[in-house]
Design a protein around this motif. Structure first.
Motif, PDB file in Angstrom:
ATOM      1  N   SER A  20       0.720  19.475  -1.696  1.00  0.00           N
ATOM      2  CA  SER A  20       0.292  18.318  -0.897  1.00  0.00           C
ATOM      3  C   SER A  20       1.467  17.533  -0.326  1.00  0.00           C
ATOM      4  N   GLU A  21       1.166  16.812   0.737  1.00  0.00           N
ATOM      5  CA  GLU A  21       2.139  15.865   1.279  1.00  0.00           C
ATOM      6  C   GLU A  21       2.340  14.748   0.254  1.00  0.00           C
ATOM      7  N   PRO A  22       3.540  14.187   0.180  1.00  0.00           N
ATOM      8  CA  PRO A  22       3.784  13.119  -0.796  1.00  0.00           C
ATOM      9  C   PRO A  22       3.162  11.796  -0.366  1.00  0.00           C
ATOM     10  N   ILE A  23       3.057  10.891  -1.327  1.00  0.00           N
ATOM     11  CA  ILE A  23       2.606   9.521  -1.082  1.00  0.00           C
ATOM     12  C   ILE A  23       3.866   8.670  -0.896  1.00  0.00           C
ATOM     13  N   HIS A  24       3.886   7.878   0.145  1.00  0.00           N
ATOM     14  CA  HIS A  24       5.023   6.997   0.422  1.00  0.00           C
ATOM     15  C   HIS A  24       4.606   5.562   0.088  1.00  0.00           C
ATOM     16  N   SER A  25       5.337   4.945  -0.848  1.00  0.00           N
ATOM     17  CA  SER A  25       4.942   3.613  -1.300  1.00  0.00           C
ATOM     18  C   SER A  25       6.063   2.579  -1.233  1.00  0.00           C
ATOM     19  N   GLY A  26       7.196   2.924  -0.668  1.00  0.00           N
ATOM     20  CA  GLY A  26       8.329   2.003  -0.639  1.00  0.00           C
ATOM     21  C   GLY A  26       8.273   1.023   0.514  1.00  0.00           C
ATOM     22  N   SER A  27       9.101  -0.002   0.395  1.00  0.00           N
ATOM     23  CA  SER A  27       9.131  -1.086   1.374  1.00  0.00           C
ATOM     24  C   SER A  27      10.290  -0.933   2.355  1.00  0.00           C
ATOM     25  N   GLU A  28       9.962  -0.911   3.640  1.00  0.00           N
ATOM     26  CA  GLU A  28      10.986  -0.900   4.689  1.00  0.00           C
ATOM     27  C   GLU A  28      11.745  -2.228   4.700  1.00  0.00           C
ATOM     28  N   THR A  29      11.038  -3.323   4.415  1.00  0.00           N
ATOM     29  CA  THR A  29      11.675  -4.639   4.376  1.00  0.00           C
ATOM     30  C   THR A  29      12.747  -4.686   3.301  1.00  0.00           C
ATOM     31  N   LEU A  30      12.430  -4.181   2.119  1.00  0.00           N
ATOM     32  CA  LEU A  30      13.406  -4.164   1.038  1.00  0.00           C
ATOM     33  C   LEU A  30      14.593  -3.280   1.411  1.00  0.00           C
ATOM     34  N   ARG A  31      14.331  -2.117   1.994  1.00  0.00           N
ATOM     35  CA  ARG A  31      15.419  -1.228   2.421  1.00  0.00           C
ATOM     36  C   ARG A  31      16.320  -1.949   3.414  1.00  0.00           C
ATOM     37  N   HIS A  32      15.728  -2.646   4.372  1.00  0.00           N
ATOM     38  CA  HIS A  32      16.505  -3.381   5.376  1.00  0.00           C
ATOM     39  C   HIS A  32      17.444  -4.382   4.688  1.00  0.00           C
ATOM     40  N   PRO A  55       0.809  -1.221   0.000  1.00  0.00           N
ATOM     41  CA  PRO A  55       0.000   0.000   0.000  1.00  0.00           C
ATOM     42  C   PRO A  55       0.844   1.275   0.000  1.00  0.00           C
ATOM     43  N   GLY A  56       0.260   2.343  -0.539  1.00  0.00           N
ATOM     44  CA  GLY A  56       0.861   3.664  -0.495  1.00  0.00           C
ATOM     45  C   GLY A  56       0.126   4.516   0.529  1.00  0.00           C
ATOM     46  N   TYR A  57       0.862   5.337   1.249  1.00  0.00           N
ATOM     47  CA  TYR A  57       0.262   6.153   2.316  1.00  0.00           C
ATOM     48  C   TYR A  57       0.545   7.637   2.101  1.00  0.00           C
ATOM     49  N   LYS A  58      -0.460   8.432   2.420  1.00  0.00           N
ATOM     50  CA  LYS A  58      -0.339   9.886   2.357  1.00  0.00           C
ATOM     51  C   LYS A  58      -0.845  10.440   3.683  1.00  0.00           C
ATOM     52  N   ASN A  59      -0.019  11.245   4.341  1.00  0.00           N
ATOM     53  CA  ASN A  59      -0.366  11.783   5.663  1.00  0.00           C
ATOM     54  C   ASN A  59      -0.714  10.666   6.645  1.00  0.00           C
ATOM     55  N   GLY A  60      -0.040   9.523   6.519  1.00  0.00           N
ATOM     56  CA  GLY A  60      -0.276   8.400   7.421  1.00  0.00           C
ATOM     57  C   GLY A  60      -1.530   7.606   7.138  1.00  0.00           C
ATOM     58  N   LYS A  61      -2.271   7.985   6.107  1.00  0.00           N
ATOM     59  CA  LYS A  61      -3.512   7.277   5.767  1.00  0.00           C
ATOM     60  C   LYS A  61      -3.343   6.540   4.445  1.00  0.00           C
ATOM     61  N   LEU A  62      -4.052   5.424   4.318  1.00  0.00           N
ATOM     62  CA  LEU A  62      -3.990   4.625   3.103  1.00  0.00           C
ATOM     63  C   LEU A  62      -4.422   5.450   1.898  1.00  0.00           C
ATOM     64  N   HIS A  63      -3.587   5.502   0.877  1.00  0.00           N
ATOM     65  CA  HIS A  63      -3.908   6.246  -0.338  1.00  0.00           C
ATOM     66  C   HIS A  63      -4.218   5.297  -1.495  1.00  0.00           C
ATOM     67  N   TRP A  64      -3.486   4.155  -1.561  1.00  0.00           N
ATOM     68  CA  TRP A  64      -3.831   3.113  -2.522  1.00  0.00           C
ATOM     69  C   TRP A  64      -3.479   1.754  -1.937  1.00  0.00           C
ATOM     70  N   GLU A  65      -4.211   0.769  -2.389  1.00  0.00           N
ATOM     71  CA  GLU A  65      -4.028  -0.610  -1.946  1.00  0.00           C
ATOM     72  C   GLU A  65      -2.781  -1.206  -2.582  1.00  0.00           C
ATOM     73  N   GLY A  66      -2.153  -2.124  -1.888  1.00  0.00           N
ATOM     74  CA  GLY A  66      -1.076  -2.904  -2.466  1.00  0.00           C
ATOM     75  C   GLY A  66      -1.666  -4.164  -3.095  1.00  0.00           C
ATOM     76  N   PHE A  67      -0.915  -4.794  -3.983  1.00  0.00           N
ATOM     77  CA  PHE A  67      -1.369  -6.055  -4.568  1.00  0.00           C
ATOM     78  C   PHE A  67      -0.164  -6.883  -4.963  1.00  0.00           C
ATOM     79  N   PRO A  68      -0.095  -8.113  -4.590  1.00  0.00           N
ATOM     80  CA  PRO A  68      -1.054  -8.865  -3.784  1.00  0.00           C
ATOM     81  C   PRO A  68      -0.832  -8.694  -2.286  1.00  0.00           C
ATOM     82  N   PHE A  69       0.103  -7.826  -1.918  1.00  0.00           N
ATOM     83  CA  PHE A  69       0.448  -7.654  -0.502  1.00  0.00           C
ATOM     84  C   PHE A  69      -0.361  -6.505   0.109  1.00  0.00           C
TER      85      PHE A  69
END
Length: 156
Positions: free
Chosen positions: A135-147, A64-78
């Motif tokens: 507007s605030e940006p949408i954050h869609s990256g993976s913390e797991t991948l970054r790790h 999922p992508g988040y904007k201002n801490g709220k869901l902006h778009w769904e992820g798929f299939p995750f």
């Protein structure tokens, strides 16, 4: 999409691909994922040895992508970072191979790894989307991948 893969196969017979967030759920199957052509390889959730000490790992989909801490778009299939981590983490483990075995699907210590993903790591330019300058940006990256990308096992 099949036409694109066939065109690529005319250049090189080995075409490796990963599914994206708009592809059918069947393309994410670990057991019976459909192939686009008889020569192409769907690499989602798999490791393929390309040569001595060189392998490629594929992982598709999105979170999922988040904007201002709220869901902006769904992820798929995750549907969450945690769901993605449950599948990605085991794939990126370095396993010593038992003597005398030849497992082309395992990452060995000392291997160089090409990581092919449909999504990017968190906090990078490719995963921060600005809809406009106000507007605030949408954050869609993976913390797991970054790790994993920052892990001493992958970084040399």
């Amino acid at each position: 999409m099949e036409a694109v893969v066939l065109s690529l196969e005319s250049i090189h017979p080995l075409v490796i691909y990963i599914p994206g967030n708009h592809d059918p759920i069947s393309t994410f199957s670990k057991q019976n994922a459909p192939r686009m052509t008889s020569n192409s390889t769907n690499l989602h959730g798999k490791c393929m040895r390309l040569g001595d000490k060189l392998c490629i790992v594929g992982f598709g989909g999105s979170i999922p992508g988040y904007k201002n801490g709220k869901l902006h778009w769904e992820g798929f299939p995750f549907e969450s970072e945690e769901e993605l981590a449950r599948e990605l983490d085991p794939l990126l483990q370095f396993e010593p191979l038992p003597s005398g075995t030849d497992d082309a699907s395992a990452i060995e210590k000392g291997d160089s790894v090409i990581l092919m993903t449909h999504f990017g790591p968190s906090r990078t330019d490719t995963t921060i989307v600005y809809e406009d300058s106000i507007s605030e940006p949408i954050h869609s990256g993976s913390e797991t991948l970054r790790h994993h990308l920052e892990s001493p096992l992958l970084v040399r």
